[in-house]
Design an enzyme around this catalytic site. Structure first.
Site, PDB file in Angstrom:
ATOM      1  N   CYS A  48     -38.521 104.224 -36.745  1.00 49.46           N
ATOM      2  CA  CYS A  48     -38.555 103.163 -37.762  1.00 49.46           C
ATOM      3  C   CYS A  48     -37.852 103.632 -39.035  1.00 49.46           C
ATOM      4  O   CYS A  48     -37.095 102.884 -39.653  1.00 49.46           O
ATOM      5  CB  CYS A  48     -39.993 102.776 -38.100  1.00 49.46           C
TER       6      CYS A  48
ATOM      7  N   CYS B 222     -43.711 106.183 -38.253  1.00 49.91           N
ATOM      8  CA  CYS B 222     -42.822 106.036 -37.092  1.00 49.91           C
ATOM      9  C   CYS B 222     -41.433 106.600 -37.396  1.00 49.91           C
ATOM     10  O   CYS B 222     -40.709 106.047 -38.225  1.00 49.91           O
ATOM     11  CB  CYS B 222     -42.756 104.554 -36.722  1.00 49.91           C
TER      12      CYS B 222
END
Length: 103
Positions: free
Chosen positions: A34, A31
């Site tokens: 993230c 991600c």
């Protein structure tokens, strides 16, 4: 404090039984947002002793992600006294983390 890696085995001890607020970061290695949030959370953890910051990889701990209805990441969940009190989805700044936690 540092960001603590949490999984199914230590979630209860580190999060639900904590005597201070816990900021739970649900994330994954693949991600992009993230990865961008990671350093923000590390800086936040080091500068705030009154909040425990933990990281949960949703790929390795899908049961916890399901239990907390995490469908999009990064997802930050604030837990106090074992109960969810707030949440945010997506990339946010240090000042937005303060607002999320109620600082």
């Amino acid at each position: 404090m540092k960001v603590i890696e949490v999984n199914n085995d230590n979630f209860k001890e580190e999060v639900l039984e904590s005597n201070i607020k816990v900021l739970v970061d649900f994330n994954a290695e693949w991600c992009g947002p993230c990865k961008m949030l990671g350093p923000v959370l590390e800086q936040y953890a080091e500068s705030h002793d009154n909040v425990k910051v933990v990281s949960i990889n949703v790929d390795n701990n899908s049961d916890l992600a399901k239990e907390y209805n995490v469908f999009s990441i990064p997802c930050l969940v604030v837990i106090k006294d074992g109960k969810e009190i707030n949440r945010s989805v997506g990339l946010i700044s240090n000042s937005q983390i303060d607002e999320l936690i109620g600082e």
